[in-house]
Design a protein around this motif. Structure first.
Motif, short mmCIF file in Angstrom:
data_model
loop_
_atom_site.label_atom_id
_atom_site.label_comp_id
_atom_site.label_asym_id
_atom_site.label_seq_id
_atom_site.Cartn_x
_atom_site.Cartn_y
_atom_site.Cartn_z
N GLY A 149 50.68 97.72 -12.02
CA GLY A 149 50.05 96.60 -11.42
C GLY A 149 48.74 96.34 -12.24
N VAL A 150 48.37 97.21 -13.07
CA VAL A 150 47.22 96.99 -13.95
C VAL A 150 47.66 97.75 -15.31
CG1 VAL A 150 45.31 97.26 -12.32
CG2 VAL A 150 46.11 99.12 -13.48
N ASP A 151 46.83 97.28 -16.48
CA ASP A 151 47.31 97.73 -17.73
C ASP A 151 47.18 99.18 -17.78
OD1 ASP A 151 47.75 98.04 -20.46
OD2 ASP A 151 46.92 96.06 -20.97
N LYS A 152 48.21 99.70 -18.20
CA LYS A 152 48.41 101.28 -18.13
C LYS A 152 47.36 101.84 -19.20
CE LYS A 152 52.93 101.50 -18.16
NZ LYS A 152 54.37 102.28 -18.18
N ALA A 153 47.65 101.05 -20.32
CA ALA A 153 46.59 101.52 -21.45
C ALA A 153 45.42 101.67 -21.25
CB ALA A 153 46.91 100.41 -22.69
N LEU A 154 44.81 100.85 -20.31
CA LEU A 154 43.45 100.81 -19.99
C LEU A 154 42.87 101.67 -18.69
CD1 LEU A 154 42.75 97.00 -20.82
CD2 LEU A 154 42.35 99.14 -22.32
N LEU A 155 43.69 102.52 -18.30
CA LEU A 155 43.54 103.10 -17.16
C LEU A 155 42.58 104.21 -17.71
CD1 LEU A 155 46.98 104.45 -15.91
CD2 LEU A 155 45.35 102.85 -14.83
N ILE A 156 41.45 104.41 -16.73
CA ILE A 156 40.14 105.33 -17.30
C ILE A 156 40.60 106.75 -16.69
CG2 ILE A 156 37.83 105.79 -16.74
CD1 ILE A 156 38.44 103.26 -18.10
N ILE A 157 40.45 107.46 -17.98
CA ILE A 157 40.69 109.21 -17.98
C ILE A 157 39.60 109.52 -18.25
CG2 ILE A 157 42.41 110.85 -18.78
CD1 ILE A 157 43.96 109.06 -16.96
N GLU A 158 38.84 110.52 -17.63
CA GLU A 158 37.58 111.14 -17.85
C GLU A 158 36.51 110.19 -18.61
OE1 GLU A 158 38.94 114.60 -20.09
OE2 GLU A 158 39.06 115.79 -17.97
N LEU A 194 42.54 92.25 -26.52
CA LEU A 194 42.17 93.17 -25.59
C LEU A 194 41.85 94.41 -25.89
CD1 LEU A 194 41.55 93.22 -22.40
CD2 LEU A 194 43.84 93.70 -22.12
N TYR A 195 43.18 95.11 -26.71
CA TYR A 195 42.96 96.64 -27.16
C TYR A 195 41.96 96.55 -28.32
CZ TYR A 195 47.21 97.27 -24.41
OH TYR A 195 47.98 97.29 -23.19
N ARG A 196 41.64 95.65 -29.15
CA ARG A 196 40.79 95.63 -30.10
C ARG A 196 39.44 95.86 -29.93
NH1 ARG A 196 41.26 94.43 -35.69
NH2 ARG A 196 43.53 93.57 -35.44
N GLU A 197 39.09 95.20 -28.84
CA GLU A 197 37.66 95.35 -28.18
C GLU A 197 37.40 96.59 -27.45
OE1 GLU A 197 35.29 93.35 -24.55
OE2 GLU A 197 37.06 92.29 -25.18
N SER A 198 38.60 97.26 -26.92
CA SER A 198 38.48 98.71 -26.55
C SER A 198 38.35 99.79 -27.24
CB SER A 198 39.50 98.79 -25.36
OG SER A 198 40.62 99.04 -25.91
N LEU A 199 39.00 99.24 -28.43
CA LEU A 199 38.89 100.40 -29.89
C LEU A 199 38.08 100.02 -30.92
CD1 LEU A 199 42.76 100.56 -29.80
CD2 LEU A 199 41.10 102.02 -28.79
N GLU A 200 36.96 99.11 -30.75
CA GLU A 200 36.18 98.75 -31.59
C GLU A 200 35.30 99.91 -32.34
OE1 GLU A 200 32.75 95.23 -32.29
OE2 GLU A 200 33.43 96.03 -30.36
N GLU A 201 35.00 100.67 -31.72
CA GLU A 201 34.14 101.91 -32.39
C GLU A 201 34.94 102.86 -33.48
OE1 GLU A 201 32.95 105.20 -29.99
OE2 GLU A 201 32.67 103.53 -28.75
#
Length: 200
Positions: A20-29, A60-67
């Motif tokens: 129901g939401v993007d699995k790749a962006l699930l928050i883990i720790e 979307l992923y490029r932003e979350s992996l930017e660093e």
């Protein structure tokens, strides 16, 4: 962690329908799952490719992996909406010849021990080195791209069916954690159960 002369590939182009939401962006720790996987893989391999499916997903992923910067690249599907096989094809197609460690973005357990066990067999020269009944957390050789393309053209999207047509080697994990290495977060119940088991 020692880096090995292979690449990593994370398949992250799925629609996450059951979650129901993007699995790749699930928050883990405290971090998105995809970020955690890429961060861990970059300590083991030369470079990580994320197979994202579409340009929108890449943004979307490029932003979350930017660093993580130049440690990660993105691959777009050439056969859209054909499941994980299209992501495998896209990722392997942009990597130089050799073995690639492949994971799915919904597998939160990256086992360095199993990674090392699989690497011990690369001199066997097979197409795929994997564990029994598991298509991911496995080593694929880039030479199989043409066979994946044939399967996609034939509309045969079964990953395990592909493995049966390739020269493979099965490795039984020595790691005591066993099946937990292959945990998949497909549904909200899976995610909640995993969070409880891990205590976060």
């Amino acid at each position: 962690m020692a880096k090995h002369n292979i690449h990593g590939l994370i398949l992250a182009g799925g629609l996450s329908t059951r979650m129901g939401v993007d699995k790749a962006l699930l928050i883990i720790e405290g971090k998105p799952l995809l970020y955690r996987l890429v961060e861990q893989l970059t300590g083991l391999v030369q470079h990580v490719v994320v197979s994202v499916g579409s340009l929108q997903r890449e943004a979307l992923y490029r932003e979350s992996l930017e660093e993580l910067g130049e440690k990660v690249s993105f691959a777009l599907d050439r056969y859209p909406e054909c499941g994980p096989l299209s992501g495998l094809h896209a990722g392997l197609s942009m990597i130089a010849e050799g073995y690639v460690f492949v994971m799915a973005c919904d597998m939160p357990q990256l086992s360095e021990a199993l990674f090392s066990e699989l690497l011990a067999y690369v001199d066997k020269g097979v197409d795929v080195i994997h564990t029994p009944n598991q298509p991911f957390h496995a080593l694929y050789h880039t030479r199989i791209v043409s066979q994946i393309e044939e399967a996609l053209e034939d509309r045969d999207f079964r990953l395990m069916g592909l493995l049966r047509r390739l020269q493979t080697l099965e490795v039984t994990p020595q790691e005591q954690r066993g099946a937990s290495i292959f945990t998949n977060l497909n549904t909200p119940a899976d995610y909640n159960k995993y969070r409880m088991e891990q205590g976060f």
